[in-house]
Scaffold this active site. Structure first.
Site, PDB file in Angstrom:
ATOM      1  N   ASP A 194     -26.496 -35.183   7.539  1.00 29.50           N
ATOM      2  CA  ASP A 194     -26.419 -36.509   8.140  1.00 29.50           C
ATOM      3  C   ASP A 194     -26.375 -37.571   7.041  1.00 29.50           C
ATOM      4  O   ASP A 194     -27.122 -37.502   6.060  1.00 29.50           O
ATOM      5  CB  ASP A 194     -27.643 -36.727   9.039  1.00 29.50           C
TER       6      ASP A 194
ATOM      7  N   GLU B  41     -21.348 -35.344   6.702  1.00 22.24           N
ATOM      8  CA  GLU B  41     -20.990 -36.504   7.511  1.00 22.24           C
ATOM      9  C   GLU B  41     -20.891 -37.664   6.527  1.00 22.24           C
ATOM     10  O   GLU B  41     -21.895 -38.270   6.161  1.00 22.24           O
ATOM     11  CB  GLU B  41     -22.046 -36.805   8.579  1.00 22.24           C
TER      12      GLU B  41
END
Length: 542
Positions: free
Chosen positions: A217, A276
């Site tokens: 993330d 990401e």
């Protein structure tokens, strides 16, 4: 005339094209909304485990699970209080072990989220930091600074939170702490060796439990520009992925990813890292997937492409060419838990459904790895009319229209069961987000009975993709086609045509029809493509 735009994805003849992650189809499970195993209305690991046969039958290669770690849920699990345990709302550590083991028995690999840019404000480290005095070592794990102004009453710089407002919160002792997301998500200080060591330990913990990789993330976060300089511009969220900002995509993040890659490579079985990452150029995005960094990075440029043939061709060409610069596979994704579902983005209703079905065949025919967000295989739309009392996404603080709740509504499994069978236990409570009453025909059981359903389109596409060995890692060669359409070949055995116009289009049939998203006819060697449709063709006579 043809144009070759993608070289053999196996760099220097190393044989890396055979590695599972280079052409895998990975299914994203948003755990809260996939399946409820204990009847409390919230999806959990027990529910996900019970639906693994569905995913195996669908034909995907791996499952990506969104965060299920201990969390106060200020950002629905992306605010982690304990990275080595499971939040009770999702189950237990034993449930996680059982899910990983069962997935492997079904031939599915498991990727879990790791959140390294920030922790929860309920994390033990942050509790220690709050109890400590300014300058104490406990505060060095996060980014604390004195304020500006005569009495330190102004934030240390002009950085804005992704969720709106300033990215700094002041404590009673006068110091400010950085949070690029919600105030409950304080940013970690990756200049501190203790942070590096802690996350290496966290990764080892889950790798030892058998996970096959991590989705990282905010992989472009962690490292901030030296001195924390002002941006000098408002509406900074609009700059992310388009302009250089001092809090994202700093060069220092790449050494973190290199160290993680060395750790992943020390384990057997091709464990992977998926970034990401938002970067201001395709070239900078490619840096995240250099041979000694992450294995994949999400292709958000493709996700954001409008329904236009020239735009899709441009983004495909650019994505493949950029990935080739570093010998990496491209990734393709249409939706995820942070954006409106693509059926709605493509116009909604019957128009959006036609386009989304065509986009699925386009995506699954491109070289590289594809991601499927739960429910897209059912043709689920964005839910735009959720009652206000259910809307708790912190991103709505920035703009109510930016809320992500509508793409997170639970999946419908059975048309005739309460709450469409979201819970594996009959007669249980309501789901955490209400499901539209009209979703019965979209449920899994309804679509399995309909050979022309979107679910069966996905199942057949994934079957063909497997049987044809992901099209033999063949490069993509563009073919001439009428305006508003795309046509390309993968090797000598496969071709794809896409009509992105609202009218039927005729073109020479490249072969025999393998699969079509909508009605297509062939007569005297001429194919008539339906509006907003895609067709897969076998060109090898087999």
């Amino acid at each position: 005339m043809t144009e070759l735009v993608h070289a053999d994805p196996s760099p220097s003849g190393t044989g890396t094209a055979t590695r599972w992650w280079r052409d895998a189809v990975i299914y994203q499970v948003y755990v809260r909304s996939f399946a409820d195993g204990n009847g409390d209305g919230v999806g959990d690991l027990l529910g996900a485990r019970g639906r693994l046969p569905y995913l195996a039958d669908l034909g995907v290669d791996a499952v990506w699970l969104t965060p299920f770690f201990t969390s106060p849920m200020a950002d629905f699990g992306y605010d982690v209080a304990d990275y080595r345990d499971v939040d009770p709302i999702f189950g237990s550590l034993a449930d996680a072990r059982a899910l990983i083991d069962d997935a492997h028995r079904h031939g599915l690999r498991v990727i879990v989220d790791v959140v390294p840019n920030h922790t929860s404000d309920r994390h033990a480290w942050f509790a220690e930091a709050l109890a400590a005095c300014p300058g104490d070592a406990a505060r060095e794990r996060y980014i604390f600074r004195p304020g500006r102004g005569a009495a330190g009453e102004l934030p240390p710089n002009d950085w804005e939170s992704i969720f709106g407002g300033p990215a700094w919160t002041r404590l009673p002792d006068g110091e400010w702490y950085l949070h690029l997301f919600a105030p409950q998500q304080p940013d970690l200080n990756w200049e501190n060796p203790e942070v590096h060591a802690e996350f290496e330990s966290i990764l080892r913990f889950w790798l030892d439990l058998g996970v096959d990789g991590f989705r990282v993330d905010v992989a472009h976060g962690m490292v901030k520009a030296e001195g924390l300089p002002d941006v000098g511009h408002p509406d900074q969220v609009k700059m992310i992925g388009a302009d250089v900002v001092p809090f994202f995509d700093q060069d220092g993040v790449h050494e973190i990813h290199r160290s993680w890659r060395r750790l992943l490579d020390s384990y057997p079985g091709e464990r992977i890292g998926v970034a990401e990452a938002w970067a201001p150029s395709p070239q900078r995005l490619a840096n995240y997937v250099r041979p000694d960094e992450m294995h994949q990075a999400f292709n958000f440029h493709f996700l954001k492409t409008p329904w236009d043939a020239d735009a899709f061709r441009a983004v495909v060409q650019e994505s493949l060419a950029t990935a080739d610069l570093v010998g990496a596979p491209s990734t393709w994704v249409l939706s995820n838990h942070d954006v409106k579902r693509h059926l709605t983005r493509y116009g909604g209703g019957e128009l959006g459904l036609r386009r989304s079905r065509a986009a699925a065949l386009l995506t699954l025919s491109l070289p590289g790895s594809a991601y499927v967000y739960q429910g897209e295989e059912l043709g689920l739309p964005e839910v735009l009319d959720l009652p206000e009392e259910f809307l708790h996404d912190p991103q709505r603080h920035r703009n109510p229209e930016d809320g992500r709740d509508g793409c997170r509504v639970p999946l419908p499994w059975a048309a005739d069961e309460p709450h469409f069978g979201f819970s594996l236990l009959p007669g249980t409570g309501s789901p955490w987000l209400p499901m539209p009453a009209s979703w019965g025909p979209l449920s899994v059981d309804s679509q399995l009975r309909d050979p022309l359903s979107t679910l069966n389109l996905y199942r057949e596409a994934l079957r063909i993709r497997r049987e044809r060995r992901r099209f033999d890692d063949a490069p993509l060669t563009w073919l001439d086609s009428p305006e508003g359409t795309l046509a390309f070949r993968r090797g000598d055995g496969f071709a794809c045509t896409v009509n992105l116009t609202g009218e039927p289009v005729a073109l020479p049939a490249p072969g025999r029809i393998l699969l079509a998203s909508a009605g297509t006819t062939v007569e005297d060697g001429l194919a008539r493509l339906a509006p907003d449709s895609a067709v897969w063709w076998g060109t090898d006579g087999a």
